[in-house]
Design an enzyme around this catalytic site. Sequence first.
Site, PDB file in Angstrom:
ATOM      1  N   ASP A 248       0.870  -1.187   0.000  1.00 50.04           N
ATOM      2  CA  ASP A 248       0.000   0.000   0.000  1.00 50.04           C
ATOM      3  C   ASP A 248       0.898   1.226   0.000  1.00 50.04           C
ATOM      4  O   ASP A 248       1.522   1.541   1.015  1.00 50.04           O
ATOM      5  CB  ASP A 248      -0.885  -0.038   1.252  1.00 50.04           C
ATOM      6  CG  ASP A 248      -1.977   1.027   1.238  1.00 50.04           C
ATOM      7  OD1 ASP A 248      -1.865   1.985   0.450  1.00 50.04           O
ATOM      8  OD2 ASP A 248      -2.925   0.889   2.030  1.00 50.04           O
ATOM      9  N   GLU A 361     -11.178   1.224  -0.859  1.00 47.99           N
ATOM     10  CA  GLU A 361     -10.342   0.100  -0.453  1.00 47.99           C
ATOM     11  C   GLU A 361     -11.195  -0.889   0.320  1.00 47.99           C
ATOM     12  O   GLU A 361     -12.053  -0.506   1.101  1.00 47.99           O
ATOM     13  CB  GLU A 361      -9.152   0.555   0.386  1.00 47.99           C
ATOM     14  CG  GLU A 361      -9.479   1.288   1.667  1.00 47.99           C
ATOM     15  CD  GLU A 361      -8.242   1.914   2.313  1.00 47.99           C
ATOM     16  OE1 GLU A 361      -7.309   1.158   2.639  1.00 47.99           O
ATOM     17  OE2 GLU A 361      -8.217   3.149   2.479  1.00 47.99           O
TER      18      GLU A 361
HETATM   19  C1  HZT Z   1      -3.507   6.784   7.544  1.00 48.26           C
HETATM   20  C2  HZT Z   1      -2.135   6.813   7.709  1.00 48.26           C
HETATM   21  C3  HZT Z   1      -1.303   6.564   6.650  1.00 48.26           C
HETATM   22  C4  HZT Z   1      -5.552   6.486   6.117  1.00 48.26           C
HETATM   23  C5  HZT Z   1      -6.489   4.322   5.419  1.00 48.26           C
HETATM   24  C6  HZT Z   1      -5.333   3.851   4.642  1.00 48.26           C
HETATM   25  C7  HZT Z   1      -3.437   3.115   4.046  1.00 48.26           C
HETATM   26  O1  HZT Z   1      -7.118   3.646   8.142  1.00 48.26           O
HETATM   27  C8  HZT Z   1     -10.426   7.246   7.581  1.00 48.26           C
HETATM   28  C9  HZT Z   1     -10.637   6.075   6.975  1.00 48.26           C
HETATM   29  C10 HZT Z   1      -1.818   6.286   5.404  1.00 48.26           C
HETATM   30  C11 HZT Z   1      -3.200   6.265   5.243  1.00 48.26           C
HETATM   31  C12 HZT Z   1      -4.050   6.523   6.302  1.00 48.26           C
HETATM   32  F1  HZT Z   1       0.025   6.594   6.808  1.00 48.26           F
HETATM   33  N1  HZT Z   1      -6.081   5.201   6.481  1.00 48.26           N
HETATM   34  N2  HZT Z   1      -5.293   3.867   3.324  1.00 48.26           N
HETATM   35  N3  HZT Z   1      -4.125   3.389   2.951  1.00 48.26           N
HETATM   36  N4  HZT Z   1      -4.198   3.377   5.122  1.00 48.26           N
HETATM   37  S1  HZT Z   1      -6.927   5.050   7.854  1.00 48.26           S
HETATM   38  C13 HZT Z   1      -8.476   5.740   7.590  1.00 48.26           C
HETATM   39  O2  HZT Z   1      -6.197   5.775   8.858  1.00 48.26           O
HETATM   40  S2  HZT Z   1      -8.844   7.242   8.170  1.00 48.26           S
HETATM   41  C14 HZT Z   1      -9.534   5.207   6.956  1.00 48.26           C
HETATM   42 MN    MN Z   2      -3.702   2.843   1.022  1.00 48.65          MN
HETATM   43 MN    MN Z   3      -6.535   4.449   1.841  1.00 48.73          MN
END
Ligand code: HZT
Ligand code: MN
Ligand code: MN
Length: 475
Positions: A248, A361
């Site tokens: 990712d 996702e």
């Molecule tokens: C947070 C930190 C990162 C966002 C989703 C995600 C990876 O789970 C609201 C909904 C990168 C992305 C994120 F370093 N997140 N997408 N890809 N992780 S999440 C989220 O924190 S916040 C989902």
């Molecule tokens: Mn992601």
């Molecule tokens: Mn994401």
Amino acid sequence: MHSLVQELENTTIADGVPETQLDGAAATEAGPAATTGEVVKKKNKKKKAAAAAPVNGEAEPEKEEKEETSKDANAEDDDDEDDDEEEAVASGTATAGAKKKKKKKTNKKKKKIQTEPPTIPLSVLFPSKIYPEGELCEYKDDNLWRTTDEEKRAVERQNSDQYNDVRRASEVHRQVRQYARRNIKPGMTMTEICEMIENGTRTLVEANGFESGIAFPTGCSLNHCAAHYTPNAGDKIVLQYGDVCKIDFGVHVNGRIIDSAFTLTFDPVYDNLLAAVKDATNTGIREAGIDVRLGDIGAAIQEVMESYEVEIGGKTYQVKPIRNLTGHSIDLYKIHGTKAVPIVNNGDPTKMEEGEYFAIETFGSTGRGIVRYDMETSHYARAYDIPKIPIRLPRAKALFETINREFGTLPFCRRYLDRVGEDKYLLALKSLCDSGHVEGYPPLVDIKGSFTAQYEHTLVLRPTRKEVLSRGDDY
Ligand code: HZT
Ligand code: MN
Ligand code: MN
């Protein structure tokens, strides 16, 4: 730390999404480059999505004459002085050092290549500086009028710079992941894997301060860990043949972020798990649109995901969506906007709106279908709204200045602090988390022994049509 994980509430399982709702704009199942199996063994019914020829339009121009479609126009036009070694494709399959194939002078156009490892910036591969569009999808029924509406088309022309920026980020993502997919092998350390992707991204996007670069840490979460694992310094974990690894990673240009992920496996026993999640993500993408309710997207995703089963080690599992993980809206320099896109029917009536960007996702699991925080944190980001309280600890204050200068609101990991010269910052970092200046995003895990998979794309709800920016011929 904060609310990455959706509140666990009594989510009801919506059965009975009519199949007709699950079909829409053409979605792609994988193309030829897919590494993972496409053997789709569905428990229930249905459709095999038609393979649309995806983006990377410049990839296969077969003609000598320049047809200036927005796609073909790019890699081909200017200085295309037919360097002999240019054979491969922007997102295609050539190996740079590889032998020149016989030139087929006969109306075969020379193709701009990427090297392996990738070294040629996108701006060199696309001298026109116009980058290829993603997959285009007309809106459905009530919004089909948008496709040809003059006023909406005018708004889009005003936004063309932002689209071109995010398309450049998309093409970088496709080229880097193509290299990653072909070259990541069991036996590599997780650190080597991340560095391969991060070096490729920095080179192709010509990382330069806040103008372009890595958008967030490279996730390479394994097995029951669904998300937000990247190695910290000293991590000795080595990728194994039987692992299920979620790659990712994110690329941005002028703050326009591409967030896209796929799952890597080597053992074909996981093929149906991957097929389930790929299909579920494509379903979410198909359902997304202006005025669509987020809960309805979750319901469609859940229905598809749960229609698959997978047999691992003599036990059969119905694939479960991880119900406390979601997709999300994306804002300028902000990886998560305010909207969450559920992957189960949570009844959320909030609607998607014109102009919004979304990361769609989905995560499937052989475990509980619920994640919790576990293991050492690697991912962090500055809070979007900085607390007004001053930072007392001098080390914390200095670290916060580094974070602000180097990353702004973009997520970073400990390795990124190491590489900008920070040292012995853990106490300061913890203090910034405690004061709310920085948020930690710990790894998210299902139960031990379970396997989780993920596919993710970024799309934009343009005024006239939906554009799946990160679509490639792989997923
Ligand atoms: C947070 C930190 C990162 C966002 C989703 C995600 C990876 O789970 C609201 C909904 C990168 C992305 C994120 F370093 N997140 N997408 N890809 N992780 S999440 C989220 O924190 S916040 C989902
Ligand atoms: Mn992601
Ligand atoms: Mn994401």
